[in-house]
Design a protein around this motif. Structure first.
Motif, short mmCIF file in Angstrom:
data_model
loop_
_atom_site.label_atom_id
_atom_site.label_comp_id
_atom_site.label_asym_id
_atom_site.label_seq_id
_atom_site.Cartn_x
_atom_site.Cartn_y
_atom_site.Cartn_z
N GLY A 163 0.82 -1.20 0.00
CA GLY A 163 0.00 0.00 0.00
C GLY A 163 0.86 1.25 0.00
O GLY A 163 2.01 1.22 0.43
N ASP A 164 0.29 2.35 -0.47
CA ASP A 164 1.00 3.62 -0.51
C ASP A 164 0.77 4.34 0.81
O ASP A 164 -0.20 5.10 0.97
N ALA A 165 1.66 4.13 1.76
CA ALA A 165 1.47 4.64 3.12
C ALA A 165 1.71 6.14 3.22
O ALA A 165 1.17 6.79 4.13
N ALA A 207 11.63 1.35 12.36
CA ALA A 207 11.80 2.09 13.61
C ALA A 207 11.27 3.52 13.50
O ALA A 207 10.56 4.01 14.38
N ASP A 208 11.62 4.20 12.40
CA ASP A 208 11.17 5.58 12.23
C ASP A 208 9.65 5.68 12.16
O ASP A 208 9.06 6.67 12.62
N ALA A 209 9.00 4.64 11.59
CA ALA A 209 7.55 4.68 11.45
C ALA A 209 6.83 4.32 12.73
O ALA A 209 5.62 4.53 12.84
N GLY A 255 -7.80 9.98 4.69
CA GLY A 255 -7.02 9.98 3.46
C GLY A 255 -5.68 9.30 3.55
O GLY A 255 -4.99 9.14 2.54
N TRP A 256 -5.28 8.87 4.75
CA TRP A 256 -4.02 8.17 4.94
C TRP A 256 -4.31 6.69 5.24
O TRP A 256 -5.18 6.39 6.05
N LEU A 257 -3.58 5.80 4.60
CA LEU A 257 -3.83 4.37 4.76
C LEU A 257 -3.23 3.85 6.07
O LEU A 257 -2.04 4.02 6.33
N ASP A 258 -4.08 3.25 6.86
CA ASP A 258 -3.67 2.63 8.12
C ASP A 258 -3.32 1.17 7.85
O ASP A 258 -3.53 0.64 6.75
N ASP A 277 2.48 11.80 8.93
CA ASP A 277 3.81 12.42 8.96
C ASP A 277 4.91 11.39 8.84
O ASP A 277 6.06 11.65 9.20
N GLY A 278 4.56 10.20 8.33
CA GLY A 278 5.54 9.13 8.20
C GLY A 278 5.57 8.18 9.38
O GLY A 278 6.34 7.22 9.37
N THR A 279 4.75 8.46 10.39
CA THR A 279 4.73 7.60 11.57
C THR A 279 3.35 6.96 11.75
O THR A 279 2.35 7.44 11.21
N PHE A 280 3.35 5.89 12.55
CA PHE A 280 2.12 5.17 12.88
C PHE A 280 2.00 5.06 14.40
O PHE A 280 3.01 5.01 15.11
N THR A 281 0.76 5.00 14.87
CA THR A 281 0.49 4.85 16.30
C THR A 281 -0.38 3.62 16.51
O THR A 281 -1.39 3.43 15.81
#
Length: 572
Positions: free
Chosen positions: A136-138, A170-172, A192-195, A238-242
């Motif tokens: 997917g296009d994250a 790690a960064d994500a 609009g952002w793919l989880d 912003d390039g990160t996931f929670t």
């Protein structure tokens, strides 16, 4: 007059008169009819794929060895053809850790249609013990990223835009270190952002040994290990996931193997359907406040029609009977029939396996990867199932694998839709895709050679992979559609596409997550039957907006972009 005088003697005379004329003539028997070509031919070698990777150490019955075999069929480098990402893994028994030579592979398709191994998998040569892969296009930059599920820490690889990848785990903020299985990208909250949703399988005790009824070593079943919760990662943009699993109400333990994303109840929000191994399945219905509630039992999706929870290994989605509603099909273990859940209205599903020709042929097989697609382009969906035992049984005649894998090898199955969602197994004529006895797991379907029909990739548990080219005689035309949202700079994952042909509607949903541990092309593909022109195309975008696009010619790839159509009310 006797019977001989009346009938036999005249016949003898006639024969005697004819014999001299033919005596010495050369006998000419009619030539035997040529066998029709198989529906699928093995194009693995012709397409340059040479993978021979046996993950199982002799005498070792490490459970993930039997389960794994994920594959992704996607455009990795943006050149508009399909590439392959193969998930591997080898367990070092002595070290109790992944072996160094079990890295994943990326194979890029060239202009000549031949696949070539990308060095270091383009930077995505993950060295974990691999299980599956999601595409997917994250970051909404127009190229496709990878999420790799592992027995152990998962990995996230960001595509640099040229078919090479950087490890951004790690960064994500990706930190899932459970025994994970399937994963997929979807927009859980509509921003609009793919989880990313990940099914975690179980808490496996690798020291505990299992044996079959004869006392021989075998792979362990799921019941001896505790279930664990799945994981939902919210994309922060912003390039990160929670990790929002608990906050979203998804922390219920289950032995999750397969996952698909669908608006199950018709309220316009995307839900999550999880196939659990031996436990009731989850139908996580999205709520307005961003949480999810399991409604599987109420919707008829938790168990089969007999009230029994099954293995739930692979999931396929498609409108099998042409009523405009996409149904769900799930594969299971031997002595469990695979299950077809037919959708009747929003939020209601019924087990109709028995009446559709799909029950009996699956009783003696272990179904794993699966896909709906239009085999012969006649306008309805057919079904392919990748089979392979999870537990040791009598070796079938013709098994040619190693002594370790032969007791697990089975043939795959192809079912042709006779119309209105009733299927017949193709016992002869399928070709190597059904004749080969292997331990098949992951399955991806897509038009690899861009000739208009759907080809297959089958990944096997011993580490091999087969590519089967579709050579089925065509009974109609086709149309491929790619739906793009320019504002998001990516494919409109979750969009529902309707193709109208003279008052008949064909429907597909844009998704890469399907089958078992695998991902496939985001381009939707339609067999059109005898239709030589499409009347119109309707796209239901993920946020609920609907656009009408003019119809047109067939036998081509069509790209539809949001904003270039018009509202359906303007159709006249």
């Amino acid at each position: 007059m006797t019977y001989y005088t009346r009938f036999v003697r005249p016949l003898v005379v006639i024969v005697a008169l004819l014999l001299p004329a033919c005596f010495g003539c050369e006998r000419s028997d009619p030539a035997p009819a040529a066998a029709p070509p198989p529906f699928f031919v093995d194009a693995t070698e012709a397409w340059g794929v040479d993978v021979d990777f046996d993950r199982a150490a002799p005498g070792n019955y490490f459970m993930p060895d039997s389960m794994t075999g994920g594959v992704a069929l996607f455009d990795a480098d943006g050149d508009d053809d399909l590439d392959l990402y193969l998930v591997h893994g080898r367990w070092d028994v002595a070290r109790r850790a992944p072996a160094a030579d079990g890295v994943n592979q990326l194979l890029l398709q060239g202009d000549d249609g031949v696949f070539r191994v990308a060095p270091d998998a383009g930077g995505a040569a993950d060295a974990g013990y691999g299980m599956g892969v999601a595409v997917g296009d994250a970051d909404n930059d127009g190229d496709l990223d990878l999420y790799v599920t592992n027995y152990g820490p998962d990995a996230f690889y960001r595509n640099r835009g040229d078919g090479t990848f950087e490890n951004a785990t790690a960064d994500a903020g990706i930190g899932n270190d459970a025994y994970s299985a399937s994963a997929g990208f979807f927009d859980a909250d509509g921003d609009g952002w793919l989880d990313i949703f990940v099914t975690n399988y179980l808490a496996y005790d690798s020291v505990r040994e299992a044996r079959d009824a004869a006392g021989r070593p075998d792979y362990a079943g799921p019941s001896v290990s505790p279930a664990v919760p799945d994981v939902l990662y919210r994309n922060m943009g912003d390039g990160t996931f929670t990790d929002v699993t608990e906050a979203a109400g998804l922390a219920t333990p289950g032995r999750g193997l397969s996952v698909i994303f669908d608006d199950l109840d018709g309220d316009g929000r995307i839900d999550v359907y999880v196939g659990n191994d031996g436990d009731p399945n989850f139908a996580w219905i999205s709520q307005a406040d961003g949480t999810f509630v399991d409604r599987a039992a109420l919707m008829g999706l938790a168990v089969n029609g007999n009230g029994r929870a099954e293995a739930a290994m692979g999931i396929a989605r498609g409108d099998v009977d042409g009523d405009g509603a996409e149904d769900l099909f799930i594969t299971h273990l031997v002595q469990e029939t695979n299950t077809l859940y037919r959708r009747r209205g929003s939020g209601q599903f019924f087990d109709e396996t028995m009446g559709r020709g799909l029950a009996g042929p699956s009783l003696d097989r272990t179904g794993v990867g699966t896909a709906f697609f239009d085999l012969e382009l006649d306008g309805d969906l057919d079904l392919f199932i990748a089979n392979g035992r999870m537990f040791r049984r009598r070796t079938l005649p013709g098994a040619w694998l190693s002594d370790h894998w032969n007791p697990y090898a089975e043939p795959n199955q192809l079912f042709v839709n006779r119309g209105e969602g009733r299927f017949t197994e193709v016992a002869e004529g399928c070709g190597p895709a059904c004749d080969d006895l292997e331990v098949s797991r992951g399955l991806a379907a897509g038009d690899i050679d861009r000739d208009g029909d759907i080809d297959l990739v089958v990944a096997n548990s011993n580490g091999t992979v087969r590519l089967y080219r579709n050579e089925t005689p065509r009974q109609g035309h086709w149309l491929a559609i790619r739906a793009i949202d320019p504002a998001l700079r990516r494919d409109a994952v979750g969009a529902r596409i309707e193709v109208w042909l003279d008052r008949r509607m064909l429907v597909r949903t844009v998704t890469a997550a399907r089958s078992y541990f695998s991902s496939t092309d985001l381009t939707t593909h339609f067999g059109l039957g005898e239709a030589e022109r499409v009347d119109r195309i309707l796209v239901h975008w993920p946020d609920g907006a609907i656009e009408h696009f003019d119809g047109g010619d067939v036998d081509r790839l069509r790209v539809v972009r949001r904003g270039e159509g018009r509202p359906p009310t303007q159709d006249g």
